[in-house]
Design an enzyme around this catalytic site. Sequence first.
Site, PDB file in Angstrom:
ATOM      1  N   ASP A 461      55.100  -6.479  71.835  1.00 30.94           N
ATOM      2  CA  ASP A 461      56.257  -7.015  71.128  1.00 30.94           C
ATOM      3  C   ASP A 461      57.388  -5.973  71.156  1.00 30.94           C
ATOM      4  OD1 ASP A 461      54.373  -5.544  69.582  1.00 30.94           O
ATOM      5  OD2 ASP A 461      55.248  -6.253  67.717  1.00 30.94           O
ATOM      6  N   GLU A 665      56.446   7.283  70.353  1.00 35.46           N
ATOM      7  CA  GLU A 665      55.715   6.039  70.620  1.00 35.46           C
ATOM      8  C   GLU A 665      55.845   5.562  72.061  1.00 35.46           C
ATOM      9  OE1 GLU A 665      55.774   1.615  68.519  1.00 35.46           O
ATOM     10  OE2 GLU A 665      57.634   2.746  68.707  1.00 35.46           O
TER      11      GLU A 665
END
Length: 747
Positions: A461, A665
């Site tokens: 996502d 990330e």
Amino acid sequence: MTSSEEGHPFHHYRTPTIELDPLSAPHVYYGDSHRKKGAARVRTYSTIIDNAARRQGTIGNKSQPGQRRQSHDEVSREIPRQFLINVDACLEELLEREDTDNNCQITIEDLGPKTLSVGTAGSGGYKTFEIRGTYQLSNLLQELTLAKDFGRKNIILDEVRLNENPVSRLSRMISGSFWHNLTRRIDGSNIAQVGKDPKDWTDDPRPRIYIPVGAPEQHEYYSKIAEDHPEIRLDVQWLQDPCDDDEYVRDLNDKPGLLAVAMEEILDPITGLKTFKGLPFVVPGGRFNELYGWDSYMESLGLLVNNKVDMVRSMVTHFCFCIKHYNKILNANRTYYLCRSQPPFLTDMALRCYDRIKHESGALEFLKQAILAAMKEYYSVWMSSPRLDPESGLSRYRPGGFGVPPETEASHFVHILMPYAKKNNMTFEEFVDAYNHHRVEEPELDEYFLHDRAVRESGHDTSYRLEKVAANLATVDLNSLLYKYETDIARTIRAYFNDKLIVPAEFCTRDQTSNHIETSAVWDRRAKRRRMLMDKYMWSEEKGMYFDYNTAKKQKTYYESATTFWPMWAGVATPRQAAVLVEQALPKLEAFGGLVSGTEESRGAVGLERPNRQWDYPFGWAPQQILAWVGLQRYGFEEDAQRICYKWLYMVTKAFVDFNGVVVEKYDVTRPIDPHKVEAEYGNQGADFKGVAREGFGWVNASYVLGLTIVNAHMRRALGACTTYDTFVKATEALGLDPSEFGANGA
């Protein structure tokens, strides 16, 4: 010592056994060493520093007016250099001189002099030595910040902590600090903190935990916590059975809370009575407190490299608990995730863990529970409606749920929903409530949120590969994982359970008979059939790639994604298909810093009206790298695996060196200079810190320590010198060395 060894900068020195390891973890280096009485000498030298400061006219080596600059300490390097530092004074001077953009980090973007003089311990603070360059100064900032965290006022700092090889430093930080700082557990000791949800938008946010009917001992435990500590305002609730009914989950949004996970029974050290303690788990990043799905699998690969096997074992136990009581491995253990799973990796995670504990008592039972749980998840989630497409026989990410996903920021869907609110003459809040409870019907919104939830279940996502179509896609990634489930389960039943596994009631689906028997042959046939279906619907001989299959349009999507390599990880691809993937797909997806999530051509043009998505070009993610490395190795493409791995490790290492130890990330794998600066929705977790990065990011931590087991020693040395891959290859060729010896083919 021979004469040739004297004075060598890398000469190995012998330290007394009572001395502290200069590269020990921060809690030891700055914490425990100050508490142990009778040790050689603790690392607080207040008197020395204060006296030296008075004599020399400096504290923290901040020059006073009229003071003559001291020379470098010329003590023999056989004794490693140490510095005598007043933490607050040195920290203040360092930031004032070097942090020119005032973000409490020292990076290549700062315009300071990039040098700072500090007093040496060997001279009692009289002589000084210059710390030079971004890397050493940022390391000094990190060390001073850590010392301050532990309440240190004055320290002796070993120089080796400042000029440490960056590969060794990052590896050490991951193993010694990052995993520890990402570790969580859920029990009475911290329920007041972890039970609160920053995504709770209700009028009365409070700690709340839901207990499944199959865990009455946990309900009793938490009820006692609530009774003994009314100030917490802990709300303990039973969870309905079944717990994943769409309307029930929607109504829980009025009182969102944590879902209980596995605990271990212990004896209270004070009362001697039986109580419970939460099993630990690792979260993706520092802001999380929940147990996440596929993040945990990726993290487990790094945890195993760092010999943290017990942590992986407890995480597998958590997932078995979730499948047993919630019917699936949840996106995360919050009530609004009850209808949503994540990419399934349980069998591989359990088998890797079992391989490390197989000689321990209870290991086979651990493996049995994990395989039983995986079979229940396989049947009840992935091979059932609505995720199974009955026509193709392939599976999709297609979770249940009604209305607007509540876990996003309050303003996340305003631009989507406001036109409908105006159309119905309602305020935003009125429309959301009416829509969620079917007082207003909007089929277009139903379709939008169906796909939105599917994107979130996929873990990718968001991406234009999946946007507005995800729930209709039989994806390459999901079906590769299910093939791996089928082959893993077949192999495990055959190898460890004499080809006959009895399934007890708690791991049966609603239409199965308890104590029925599973055999390997059935699972072998399922794997063979899935491979055939993936070849039929997903493989393109012309393009040499696997593509997602649109079950509504009944055609391939032809979106070029790094998920095309997942069939190699799972073993779906034939050796010939693997060779074609390496020849045709790899060049399209290989970038400066490893693999890009998808090609620029497939993503299409981006701009104000069509912004970038974080799982598209030009971004690269640790899971895509890891699965490609393992897949390439599986089919014998060792050189390609090492090349892709080296590029990723170089990019992470270079950002770590240049930007104050940052580990984030995701990365822009097309940017050689500042790949951590990502402009996409949700920002970039791990980049916002003061002084020192304390957690990194879970799956990037794992990719780093795992990647170092894939590259060879020559590559590791080159990484430590921040050598680009192209420069590394040219150097080996200039020396007349065989590139294949180094895992490089010059591509």
